[in-house]
Design a protein around this motif. Sequence first.
Motif, PDB file in Angstrom:
ATOM      1  N   ALA A   7       0.678  -1.041   0.013  1.00 51.93           N
ATOM      2  CA  ALA A   7      -0.117  -0.190  -0.040  1.00 51.93           C
ATOM      3  C   ALA A   7       0.813   1.150  -0.104  1.00 51.93           C
ATOM      4  O   ALA A   7       2.039   1.297   0.312  1.00 51.93           O
ATOM      5  CB  ALA A   7      -0.880  -0.027   1.178  1.00 51.93           C
ATOM      6  N   SER A   8       0.223   2.475  -0.201  1.00 51.02           N
ATOM      7  CA  SER A   8       0.946   3.610  -0.365  1.00 51.02           C
ATOM      8  C   SER A   8      -0.147   4.666  -0.168  1.00 51.02           C
ATOM      9  O   SER A   8      -1.358   4.543  -0.571  1.00 51.02           O
ATOM     10  CB  SER A   8       1.636   3.649  -1.557  1.00 51.02           C
ATOM     11  OG  SER A   8       1.034   3.950  -2.546  1.00 51.02           O
ATOM     12  N   TYR A   9       0.313   5.942   0.259  1.00 53.83           N
ATOM     13  CA  TYR A   9      -0.419   6.951   0.645  1.00 53.83           C
ATOM     14  C   TYR A   9       0.373   8.118   0.696  1.00 53.83           C
ATOM     15  O   TYR A   9       1.272   8.153   1.292  1.00 53.83           O
ATOM     16  CB  TYR A   9      -1.418   6.809   1.665  1.00 53.83           C
ATOM     17  CG  TYR A   9      -2.426   7.761   2.058  1.00 53.83           C
ATOM     18  CD1 TYR A   9      -3.363   8.202   1.169  1.00 53.83           C
ATOM     19  CD2 TYR A   9      -2.237   9.056   2.815  1.00 53.83           C
ATOM     20  CE1 TYR A   9      -4.482   9.233   1.394  1.00 53.83           C
ATOM     21  CE2 TYR A   9      -2.853  10.099   3.078  1.00 53.83           C
ATOM     22  CZ  TYR A   9      -4.062  10.044   2.239  1.00 53.83           C
ATOM     23  OH  TYR A   9      -5.174  11.084   2.323  1.00 53.83           O
ATOM     24  N   HIS A  10      -0.109   9.271   0.130  1.00 53.74           N
ATOM     25  CA  HIS A  10       0.646  10.586   0.259  1.00 53.74           C
ATOM     26  C   HIS A  10      -0.035  11.604   1.274  1.00 53.74           C
ATOM     27  O   HIS A  10      -1.149  11.971   1.188  1.00 53.74           O
ATOM     28  CB  HIS A  10       0.809  11.390  -1.302  1.00 53.74           C
ATOM     29  CG  HIS A  10       1.582  12.551  -1.354  1.00 53.74           C
ATOM     30  ND1 HIS A  10       1.140  13.624  -0.448  1.00 53.74           N
ATOM     31  CD2 HIS A  10       2.647  12.691  -1.672  1.00 53.74           C
ATOM     32  CE1 HIS A  10       2.201  14.487  -0.794  1.00 53.74           C
ATOM     33  NE2 HIS A  10       3.124  14.074  -1.353  1.00 53.74           N
ATOM     34  N   MET A  11       0.650  11.649   2.362  1.00 52.66           N
ATOM     35  CA  MET A  11      -0.239  12.507   3.549  1.00 52.66           C
ATOM     36  C   MET A  11       0.185  13.825   3.090  1.00 52.66           C
ATOM     37  O   MET A  11       1.140  14.411   2.664  1.00 52.66           O
ATOM     38  CB  MET A  11       0.720  12.351   4.675  1.00 52.66           C
ATOM     39  CG  MET A  11       0.327  11.043   5.316  1.00 52.66           C
ATOM     40  SD  MET A  11      -1.203  10.946   6.232  1.00 52.66           S
ATOM     41  CE  MET A  11      -1.014  11.911   7.626  1.00 52.66           C
ATOM     42  N   SER A  12      -1.001  14.647   3.375  1.00 52.69           N
ATOM     43  CA  SER A  12      -0.712  16.266   3.214  1.00 52.69           C
ATOM     44  C   SER A  12      -0.072  16.930   4.376  1.00 52.69           C
ATOM     45  O   SER A  12       0.186  18.166   4.348  1.00 52.69           O
ATOM     46  CB  SER A  12      -2.299  16.825   2.952  1.00 52.69           C
ATOM     47  OG  SER A  12      -2.881  16.676   4.002  1.00 52.69           O
ATOM     48  N   GLU A  13      -0.171  16.258   5.337  1.00 52.78           N
ATOM     49  CA  GLU A  13       0.630  16.820   6.610  1.00 52.78           C
ATOM     50  C   GLU A  13       2.067  16.021   7.029  1.00 52.78           C
ATOM     51  O   GLU A  13       2.038  14.887   6.571  1.00 52.78           O
ATOM     52  CB  GLU A  13      -0.322  16.664   7.979  1.00 52.78           C
ATOM     53  CG  GLU A  13      -1.216  17.241   7.844  1.00 52.78           C
ATOM     54  CD  GLU A  13      -2.143  17.074   9.017  1.00 52.78           C
ATOM     55  OE1 GLU A  13      -1.854  17.725  10.151  1.00 52.78           O
ATOM     56  OE2 GLU A  13      -3.170  16.563   8.943  1.00 52.78           O
ATOM     57  N   LEU A  72      -0.623   7.391  12.873  1.00 51.95           N
ATOM     58  CA  LEU A  72       0.320   8.496  12.219  1.00 51.95           C
ATOM     59  C   LEU A  72      -0.107   9.626  13.129  1.00 51.95           C
ATOM     60  O   LEU A  72      -1.161  10.034  13.256  1.00 51.95           O
ATOM     61  CB  LEU A  72       0.079   8.471  10.821  1.00 51.95           C
ATOM     62  CG  LEU A  72       0.078   7.555   9.996  1.00 51.95           C
ATOM     63  CD1 LEU A  72      -0.744   7.511   8.438  1.00 51.95           C
ATOM     64  CD2 LEU A  72       1.513   6.869   9.637  1.00 51.95           C
ATOM     65  N   VAL A  73       0.978  10.297  13.895  1.00 50.59           N
ATOM     66  CA  VAL A  73       0.732  11.362  14.280  1.00 50.59           C
ATOM     67  C   VAL A  73       1.652  12.752  13.683  1.00 50.59           C
ATOM     68  O   VAL A  73       2.771  12.589  13.107  1.00 50.59           O
ATOM     69  CB  VAL A  73       1.636  11.233  15.608  1.00 50.59           C
ATOM     70  CG1 VAL A  73       1.448  12.520  16.717  1.00 50.59           C
ATOM     71  CG2 VAL A  73       1.177  10.016  16.479  1.00 50.59           C
ATOM     72  N   THR A  74       0.561  13.656  13.349  1.00 52.24           N
ATOM     73  CA  THR A  74       1.103  15.005  12.802  1.00 52.24           C
ATOM     74  C   THR A  74       1.199  15.927  13.951  1.00 52.24           C
ATOM     75  O   THR A  74       0.853  15.903  14.890  1.00 52.24           O
ATOM     76  CB  THR A  74       0.089  15.204  11.714  1.00 52.24           C
ATOM     77  OG1 THR A  74      -0.964  15.677  12.149  1.00 52.24           O
ATOM     78  CG2 THR A  74      -0.145  14.181  10.680  1.00 52.24           C
ATOM     79  N   GLY A  75       1.444  17.302  13.475  1.00 51.38           N
ATOM     80  CA  GLY A  75       1.647  18.219  14.223  1.00 51.38           C
ATOM     81  C   GLY A  75       0.279  18.689  14.833  1.00 51.38           C
ATOM     82  O   GLY A  75       0.183  19.172  15.923  1.00 51.38           O
ATOM     83  N   THR A  76      -0.896  18.185  14.163  1.00 51.16           N
ATOM     84  CA  THR A  76      -2.098  18.644  14.672  1.00 51.16           C
ATOM     85  C   THR A  76      -3.194  17.422  14.958  1.00 51.16           C
ATOM     86  O   THR A  76      -4.110  17.723  15.485  1.00 51.16           O
ATOM     87  CB  THR A  76      -2.970  19.565  13.575  1.00 51.16           C
ATOM     88  OG1 THR A  76      -2.954  18.741  12.299  1.00 51.16           O
ATOM     89  CG2 THR A  76      -2.043  20.896  13.386  1.00 51.16           C
ATOM     90  N   ALA A  77      -2.656  16.222  14.508  1.00 54.25           N
ATOM     91  CA  ALA A  77      -3.799  15.305  14.515  1.00 54.25           C
ATOM     92  C   ALA A  77      -3.164  13.997  14.618  1.00 54.25           C
ATOM     93  O   ALA A  77      -1.944  13.769  14.535  1.00 54.25           O
ATOM     94  CB  ALA A  77      -4.883  15.213  13.809  1.00 54.25           C
TER      95      ALA A  77
END
Length: 109
Positions: free
Chosen positions: A14-20, A35-40
């Motif tokens: 699988a693959s996915y392009h994160m916007s964050e 997956l932890v981003t700066g906001t979520a």
Amino acid sequence: MLQVFDMDKKTKLASYHMSEEVVFWKWINAHTIALVTGTAVYHWKYETDSTPKHVFARLESMAETNIVSYRCDANEKWSLLVGFVARDFRVHGAMQLYSAERDVSRCTC
């Protein structure tokens, strides 16, 4: 870009392009990546979901923390985000506990 490979079969699963930007990630079971981003925080069941599912927003008081751990129970009803932050020349620990059933977070920041 997130990619999951089967190293034995040498195939991409699988693959996915994160916007964050992902600042921390962790396998939470054999089929799900947190997956932890700066906001979520997101959960990506890469075998069945084409996109990661938003689980909860990071509280503002957790915004400056460096994430060092993430845990959730087997049913994904409780999640715990753990980090640390430097303040006043000291290192302070911080935790955000999230209940999916109640859709509420508490922080010890």
